[in-house]
Write a protein that holds these residues in place. Sequence first.
Motif, mmCIF file in Angstrom:
data_model
loop_
_atom_site.group_PDB
_atom_site.id
_atom_site.type_symbol
_atom_site.label_atom_id
_atom_site.label_comp_id
_atom_site.label_asym_id
_atom_site.label_seq_id
_atom_site.Cartn_x
_atom_site.Cartn_y
_atom_site.Cartn_z
ATOM 1 N N VAL A 85 32.143 23.602 0.868
ATOM 2 C CA VAL A 85 31.725 24.641 1.805
ATOM 3 C C VAL A 85 30.909 23.975 2.897
ATOM 4 C CG1 VAL A 85 30.367 26.740 2.133
ATOM 5 C CG2 VAL A 85 31.708 26.439 0.033
ATOM 6 N N TYR A 86 31.350 24.112 4.142
ATOM 7 C CA TYR A 86 30.605 23.513 5.244
ATOM 8 C C TYR A 86 30.922 24.231 6.547
ATOM 9 C CZ TYR A 86 35.036 20.866 5.444
ATOM 10 O OH TYR A 86 36.357 20.503 5.471
ATOM 11 N N ALA A 87 29.994 24.114 7.496
ATOM 12 C CA ALA A 87 30.155 24.722 8.814
ATOM 13 C C ALA A 87 31.147 23.909 9.645
ATOM 14 C CB ALA A 87 28.806 24.806 9.516
ATOM 15 N N LEU A 88 31.420 24.376 10.844
ATOM 16 C CA LEU A 88 32.394 23.716 11.712
ATOM 17 C C LEU A 88 32.007 22.267 11.969
ATOM 18 C CD1 LEU A 88 34.935 24.141 13.499
ATOM 19 C CD2 LEU A 88 33.348 24.613 15.390
ATOM 20 N N LYS A 89 32.982 21.385 11.833
ATOM 21 C CA LYS A 89 32.758 19.965 12.082
ATOM 22 C C LYS A 89 32.487 19.721 13.568
ATOM 23 C CE LYS A 89 35.248 18.062 8.140
ATOM 24 N NZ LYS A 89 36.243 17.076 7.673
ATOM 25 N N SER A 90 31.925 18.557 13.846
ATOM 26 C CA SER A 90 31.604 18.222 15.234
ATOM 27 C C SER A 90 32.876 17.943 16.036
ATOM 28 C CB SER A 90 30.705 16.987 15.275
ATOM 29 O OG SER A 90 31.429 15.830 14.871
#
Length: 328
Positions: A85-90
């Motif tokens: 689970v992670y936010a939008l990548k760079s």
Amino acid sequence: MSFSIHAILKKAQEDKPLSTVEALDILRAKGSNLSFILAGAHALREKSFGGRAELCSIINAKSGRCAENCAFCAQSSHHNAQVPVYALKSRDEIVAGAITAEKEGSHCYGIVTSGTRVTPGEEFDRLLAAIREIRATTRIAPSASLGILDDLTAAALADAGCVTYHHNLETARSFFPQICSTHAYDEDVETVKVAKRAGMKVCCGGIFGLGETLEQRVELAMTLRELDVDSVPLNFLNPIEGTPLAGSSHLTPMDCLRIIALFRYLLPSKRISVCGGRQQNLRDLQSWMFMAGASGTMIGNYLTTCGRNPEDDLQMFKDLEIETDGCC
């Protein structure tokens, strides 16, 4: 078998739709009858694509916490699957993925985010910036899979250089309520139309082995024909622990080949790509997917599961005498 393979092949060569009975006979074919059907599907593929195959790759750019309850999906917040689970990548990470995909031979690079839709704001701006940079610095065609679209969002993606929008219908309209109840089938159909209006190509397919009937497999294929999508990704269920479909097993390798052939006969000139679940479902018959009419495949990893080593896939293409360079 109730039809002549020569008759249905002639229909497909002329881009005429098969009857439901003819389509179902393809899905029920066995033995030498199936061999003739696969040979016809192979001929249809060669007519439109010659001896080439198109390769695509994806990046799971934003993972988990999806509000939708799709029964097969490990990223749904309604289920208990153990996934990253992670936010939008760079932007740099997304662009780096495109560069790697291009080096591995992909022609299309899909940026995929979890969630119902993308909304205006910093994350969407980051995605647009990444697409612009990919277009400026690579030869790979950027694609996006960001959920349900509206006209303004679609226009912004097209203006940034997004070549293709990917949005699966997943299954037949008649079976969809058994798979997802958090949004309506019509929203997915409308997203396909919105993307087309914005000038993007549309990649739209489904996933098989969910418990759908043969008739519902035909229903999905005919819906995609009516929508005139540009390419069709075919996925086969790889059941994930923690989802409602964990432990399900509805497909054999020959079932998968029959499905691929069905879509080639009903969509003779469209790009048909075999994607998720091919290792688990086709097993030793993975190379047969091209004989069954597929014109491409996804290489590398999938959203939450590992794919095949790209080097093994590239060797497979070499063994099959299928070219992958310069196909777009």
